[in-house]
Design a protein around this motif. Structure first.
Motif, short mmCIF file in Angstrom:
data_model
loop_
_atom_site.label_atom_id
_atom_site.label_comp_id
_atom_site.label_asym_id
_atom_site.label_seq_id
_atom_site.Cartn_x
_atom_site.Cartn_y
_atom_site.Cartn_z
N VAL A 1 0.81 -1.21 0.00
CA VAL A 1 0.00 0.00 0.00
C VAL A 1 0.85 1.27 0.00
O VAL A 1 0.33 2.37 0.19
N SER A 2 2.15 1.13 -0.20
CA SER A 2 3.01 2.31 -0.20
C SER A 2 2.71 3.17 -1.43
O SER A 2 2.24 2.68 -2.46
N GLY A 3 2.98 4.45 -1.32
CA GLY A 3 2.75 5.36 -2.42
C GLY A 3 1.37 6.01 -2.34
O GLY A 3 0.65 5.89 -1.34
N ASP A 4 1.01 6.73 -3.42
CA ASP A 4 -0.26 7.45 -3.49
C ASP A 4 -1.24 6.68 -4.37
O ASP A 4 -0.90 6.32 -5.50
N TRP A 5 -2.45 6.47 -3.85
CA TRP A 5 -3.47 5.71 -4.58
C TRP A 5 -4.74 6.55 -4.70
O TRP A 5 -5.08 7.34 -3.82
N TYR A 6 -5.46 6.32 -5.80
CA TYR A 6 -6.72 7.04 -6.00
C TYR A 6 -7.71 6.13 -6.73
O TYR A 6 -7.32 5.18 -7.42
N LEU A 7 -8.98 6.42 -6.52
CA LEU A 7 -10.03 5.76 -7.29
C LEU A 7 -10.30 6.57 -8.55
O LEU A 7 -10.27 7.80 -8.53
N ASP A 8 -10.58 5.89 -9.63
CA ASP A 8 -10.96 6.53 -10.89
C ASP A 8 -12.37 6.07 -11.22
O ASP A 8 -12.61 4.89 -11.49
N ILE A 9 -13.35 7.00 -11.15
CA ILE A 9 -14.77 6.66 -11.32
C ILE A 9 -15.42 7.67 -12.25
O ILE A 9 -15.27 8.89 -12.06
N ASP A 10 -16.17 7.18 -13.23
CA ASP A 10 -17.06 8.06 -13.99
C ASP A 10 -18.39 7.35 -14.23
O ASP A 10 -18.53 6.15 -13.98
N TYR A 11 -19.38 8.12 -14.67
CA TYR A 11 -20.75 7.61 -14.85
C TYR A 11 -21.26 6.93 -13.57
O TYR A 11 -21.87 5.86 -13.64
N LEU A 12 -21.02 7.57 -12.44
CA LEU A 12 -21.57 7.09 -11.16
C LEU A 12 -22.92 7.76 -10.97
O LEU A 12 -23.01 8.98 -10.83
N ASP A 13 -24.00 6.96 -10.98
CA ASP A 13 -25.36 7.46 -11.06
C ASP A 13 -26.12 7.16 -9.78
O ASP A 13 -26.51 6.02 -9.58
N THR A 14 -26.38 8.16 -8.88
CA THR A 14 -25.87 9.52 -8.94
C THR A 14 -25.48 9.99 -7.55
O THR A 14 -24.35 10.38 -7.34
N VAL A 15 -26.43 10.02 -6.60
CA VAL A 15 -26.11 10.52 -5.26
C VAL A 15 -25.59 9.34 -4.45
O VAL A 15 -26.35 8.45 -4.07
N ALA A 16 -24.28 9.33 -4.20
CA ALA A 16 -23.66 8.14 -3.63
C ALA A 16 -22.45 8.54 -2.78
O ALA A 16 -21.78 9.54 -3.04
N VAL A 17 -22.19 7.72 -1.78
CA VAL A 17 -20.98 7.86 -0.97
C VAL A 17 -20.17 6.58 -1.14
O VAL A 17 -20.71 5.47 -1.06
N VAL A 18 -18.87 6.74 -1.40
CA VAL A 18 -17.99 5.60 -1.60
C VAL A 18 -17.11 5.45 -0.36
O VAL A 18 -16.52 6.43 0.12
N PHE A 19 -17.07 4.23 0.16
CA PHE A 19 -16.27 3.91 1.34
C PHE A 19 -15.19 2.90 0.95
O PHE A 19 -15.44 1.96 0.21
N VAL A 20 -13.99 3.09 1.47
CA VAL A 20 -12.94 2.08 1.38
C VAL A 20 -12.60 1.70 2.82
O VAL A 20 -12.18 2.55 3.62
N ASN A 21 -12.83 0.42 3.16
CA ASN A 21 -12.64 -0.07 4.53
C ASN A 21 -13.39 0.81 5.53
O ASN A 21 -12.86 1.19 6.59
N ASP A 22 -14.63 1.14 5.16
CA ASP A 22 -15.55 1.94 5.97
C ASP A 22 -15.12 3.39 6.17
O ASP A 22 -15.72 4.12 6.97
N VAL A 23 -14.11 3.82 5.44
CA VAL A 23 -13.70 5.22 5.46
C VAL A 23 -14.34 5.93 4.26
O VAL A 23 -14.12 5.50 3.12
N PRO A 24 -15.14 6.96 4.48
CA PRO A 24 -15.74 7.66 3.33
C PRO A 24 -14.65 8.40 2.54
O PRO A 24 -13.91 9.22 3.10
N VAL A 25 -14.55 8.08 1.23
CA VAL A 25 -13.52 8.69 0.39
C VAL A 25 -14.11 9.58 -0.70
O VAL A 25 -13.38 10.34 -1.33
N LEU A 26 -15.42 9.48 -0.93
CA LEU A 26 -16.04 10.28 -1.97
C LEU A 26 -17.52 10.44 -1.69
O LEU A 26 -18.22 9.47 -1.39
N SER A 27 -17.99 11.68 -1.80
CA SER A 27 -19.42 11.97 -1.80
C SER A 27 -19.75 12.55 -3.17
O SER A 27 -19.30 13.65 -3.51
N ALA A 28 -20.48 11.78 -3.98
CA ALA A 28 -20.72 12.13 -5.38
C ALA A 28 -22.18 12.49 -5.59
O ALA A 28 -23.07 11.92 -4.94
N ASP A 29 -22.42 13.41 -6.53
CA ASP A 29 -23.81 13.76 -6.84
C ASP A 29 -23.96 14.25 -8.28
O ASP A 29 -24.85 15.03 -8.58
#
Length: 819
Positions: free
Chosen positions: A76-104
């Motif tokens: 897990v060393s280094g910098d990591w990011y999620l790449d997401i498009d066409y996420l429909d629509t009002v959603a929260v993304v969690f990684v290991n229960d940590v909220p990483v994105l609130s999308a709308d």
């Protein structure tokens, strides 16, 4: 379920677990995909398209849902990011229960940093979807004043609060189930040490013919670094070693193209394309580049002002249709199905599609395909038929959407115009709130429209901007539905106001970007969603699959106006398609004859999102309705059409030539009697200049007997040919005699079938149909007595050896006769 990193990338497509927030339902779901399709596949809900199931699946959009899967990450060393498009629509993304994105916003790309949330070993990613219905209501309640939405189109309220396809909440052709899901990229990536954020290009065409292609790559890094950036255009490749800062760095390279091959719309030249690549270590972005110039001519003239597109210095008459999403549910669409739909547009001589503002900005491959096919794209921004918020947070969201979409799409040669919205100016007159307080809502609209305009002009200064469709001009907030002197026009009086087909000849649009007439979807499609007992235009199932209020009555009422009533349901469906084709034919043939006053006819609509009565020329599934076969004839680049005088005393045959070369047209005119005899009238020849319309011949109406039809066949010097007939009256006035059609079917060596159709009387609008999906070489054609025509049928899929489809045949006489 599990996924393991390969280098610095984990593709998170594949099987996820879908569950309702209350724990009642849990099923597997494929990503990319939509929730309704996953529930239907698991048997939790019935097929939403069948019968009246639309009503029984409404609860899905009212609940909250979660998608979850695991993935393994050893380092897990280094910098990591999620790449997401066409996420429909009002959603929260969690990684290991940590909220990483609130999308709308379904129309934005999200790239959240997830470095701090990752764990060595097994990780869990979860996407929690809020109910679109609840989210819309909550946002409406937070507005400083009420923002109306089109209740006639959208039985599910407040879709205008959310940045997702507006037709998901229903439309006058769409199922209303407010779907949701993940439709695009979903992956975990390592920033090592940088990524490509955008690749944009700008063209400068010089007087001596050479072109400068300026390519700008936006590189993002977490820390300062030195990276090798390669730019390549076909075989020319350069390396730049670039020092980049933390955040975004723009890297520019200019290609000099001395002898460019230009990109042209279909029918005007070749679709020359160059391959542009930009790469960093571990990442490559590829773009198709077509070199061309585009101008929008809006010069004032006696009628008002022009509206004409000029590509590479040549004015192009735009022939096409409006595009809506390929399916109401994403999981039921595919690149293969969409390619078939666009190929059908090309086969019908279209050179433009308008991507309407109530759906999606389409995927990259869609525009790549349009580039290759030579289909110009009129690109709306995704706002349609509603009013919208003007609060700071909404406009900021829109500004990000516009910047991303324009940067993503602006390199496509096919996109020739960027339009702010669909019918938002007209919508100001549709609601009591905006009628009573026009100033407030007009200012709100202007703030939104200016946000979009400024985003386009800042991001892509070369782009052609048009504020709204329809619009009579810049900063003109008038009625562009009935004013035809300037700008683009939506002309709906024939359908929505129940005017006659002749009414199309009372307006002279500069460019008509919407006009249409409904028909029923074909009988084989109806049989896919309705039982035998439902085969009645007034049955609840058929009515549910008609989304335009009063649509069934309009179809039937028009039949009473023009035809004798058909004898049964199957023939009612057939005749609805014939009259649809006649309506659009009447408009297109007249407006093309006005060239260059009119320089575009884009009818509503090309395709369907589900099986439904609509204005489309293609059935759901891609089969051609009767109208699409007629479109192929009246959109032919060289065409001949009958245009009656306003007082009915004469009939002119119009010649239209959309090609670069002058043509000579030879035509034979004759009278068709009701017994099917062809009585020669005269032979005529005419010259039509390049890119021109002219009159071939004018006849006195008295030359055509009251119980006869004017008919003609023609051939042009460039090889294009055609035929047609014109009736100075209504078809119901004709005492048609039996057509006595006969057919023979012979299999061909390539797996198709040769159908010979012979008439022993007058057969008008002969239409072949089968339960077997496929394409006919011709359809909706006429036969005189003793005439035969060979039609080739190509099945959509290979049939088992020895299988011969059962072909049904229709024509006007048998449609209305009980014999």
């Amino acid at each position: 379920m599990d996924s393991t990193a390969s280098g610095g990338l984990i593709n998170l497509h594949g099987e996820w677990q879908l569950s309702s927030a209350d724990g009642e339902h849990g099923v597997a779901m494929a990503v990319p995909g939509d929730v309704h399709s996953a529930l239907a596949a698991a048997g939790v809900i019935p097929d939403p398209y069948f019968g009246r199931n639309e009503d029984v699946v409404q609860w899905v959009a009212e609940r909250e849902w979660s998608l979850e899967r695991r993935f393994a990450l050893s380092d897990v060393s280094g910098d990591w990011y999620l790449d997401i498009d066409y996420l429909d629509t009002v959603a929260v993304v969690f990684v290991n229960d940590v909220p990483v994105l609130s999308a709308d916003n379904c129309f934005r790309r999200y790239r959240p940093d997830v470095t701090q949330a990752l764990l060595p070993g097994e990780n869990t990613i979860r996407i929690h979807f809020h109910s679109n219905i609840t989210a819309g209501a909550e946002r409406q309640a937070r507005q400083p004043f009420y923002i109306p939405y089109s209740t006639g189109n959208c039985p599910i309220p407040n879709g205008n609060m959310l940045r997702k396809p507006q037709c998901h909440f229903g439309w006058d052709w769409n199922i209303a189930i407010a779907p949701f899901g993940v439709y695009g990229t979903l992956s975990l990536k390592k920033l090592d040490p940088a990524r490509i954020e955008h690749v944009e290009s700008e063209q400068v065409h010089h007087a001596d013919g050479h072109v400068e292609l300026k390519v700008t790559a936006t590189i993002y890094a977490a820390e300062p670094a030195v990276v090798a950036v390669h730019f390549a255009l076909d075989d020319e490749r350069v390396r730049l070693d670039v020092g980049i800062s933390a955040g975004e760095t723009k890297v520019v390279h200019v290609f000099e193209i001395e002898n460019p091959r230009l990109w042209w719309p279909l029918g005007s030249g070749e679709q020359a394309l160059y391959t542009l690549t930009v790469d960093l270590p571990g990442e490559t972005v590829t773009r198709q580049i077509g070199l061309r110039t585009v101008e929008l001519l809006t010069d004032p003239d006696e009628a008002g002002s022009r509206f004409a597109l000029k590509v590479n210095g040549r004015e192009i008459f735009c022939r096409g249709a409006n595009w809506i999403p390929a399916d109401a549910l994403f999981s039921r669409s595919s690149e293969e199905k969409t390619t078939d739909l666009l190929n059908s547009a090309v086969a019908a001589h279209m050179n433009m599609i308008r991507i309407w503002g109530g759906g999606f900005y389409e995927a990259d491959w869609f525009y790549d395909l349009c580039d290759r096919l030579g289909l110009m794209v009129w690109q709306d921004f995704m706002f349609a038929c509603n009013l919208y918020p003007c609060t700071e947070d909404f406009l900021d969201n829109v500004a990000h959407e516009v910047e991303y979409q324009v940067k993503r799409l602006s390199s496509h040669a096919s996109i020739v115009i960027w339009c702010g919205d669909n019918e938002l100016v007209g919508a100001l007159t549709w609601f009591p709130e905006s009628r009573d307080n026009r100033d407030r809502y007009l200012v709100a609209y202007d703030r939104l429209n200016r946000t979009i305009e400024q985003g386009v002009k800042k991001t892509f200064p070369q782009g052609i901007w048009w504020p709204s469709s329809p619009a009579s001009g810049y900063l003109d907030y008038g009625d562009a539905w009935h004013a035809d002197g300037s700008g683009d026009m939506h002309y709906w009086s024939v359908w929505h106001e129940n005017k006659s087909f002749d009414n199309y000849r009372t307006v002279k649009p500069r460019f008509c970007s919407e006009f249409g007439f409904q028909s029923y979807t074909s009988l084989p499609v109806i049989e896919s969603f309705a039982d035998k007992a439902d085969m009645n235009i007034a049955s609840p199932v058929i009515e549910l699959h008609q989304k335009n209020a009063g649509g069934n009555e309009r179809i039937a009422g028009t039949m009473f106006r023009y035809f004798r009533f058909p004898k049964d349901f199957a023939n009612f469906v057939y005749l609805s398609q014939i009259q649809q084709g006649l309506a659009i034919k009447t408009a297109v043939e007249y407006w093309r004859s006005l060239k260059p006053h009119c320089m575009g006819t884009i009818y509503w609509q090309l395709n369907d999102t589900w099986p439904v009565a609509s204005w489309s020329s293609l059935d759901y599934g891609g089969s051609w309705k009767a109208m699409h076969y007629m479109v192929r004839r009246f959109f032919q680049p060289v065409a001949v059409a009958a245009i009656p005088a306003e007082d009915g005393t004469s009939i002119s045959l119009s010649m239209v030539n959309d090609t670069l070369d002058a043509v000579t047209i030879d035509a034979n005119l004759f009278v068709l009697t009701l017994s099917g005899d062809r009585i020669p009238l005269k032979s005529v020849q005419g010259d039509c200049g390049p890119d021109a319309a002219d009159v071939l011949v004018t006849l006195d109406a008295s030359e055509i007997p009251a119980d006869g039809l004017l008919a003609w066949s023609f051939i042009a010097s460039n090889g294009m040919s055609g035929e047609g007939h014109f009736l100075n009256g209504t078809y119901k006035s004709l005492d048609l005699e039996p057509s006595r059609l006969e057919t023979t079917v012979v299999p061909t060596v390539d797996g198709g079938f040769e159908i010979t159709v012979t008439a022993h009387g007058l057969a008008l609008f002969v239409m072949l149909e089968s339960q077997t999906a496929g394409r006919y070489s011709d359809n909706a054609f006429d036969l005189s007595a003793g005439e035969s025509r060979r039609i080739y049928f190509t099945p959509a899929a290979a049939l088992p050896a020895g299988t011969v489809p059962d072909f049904r045949i229709y024509d006007l006489y048998t449609c209305q006769s009980a014999d």
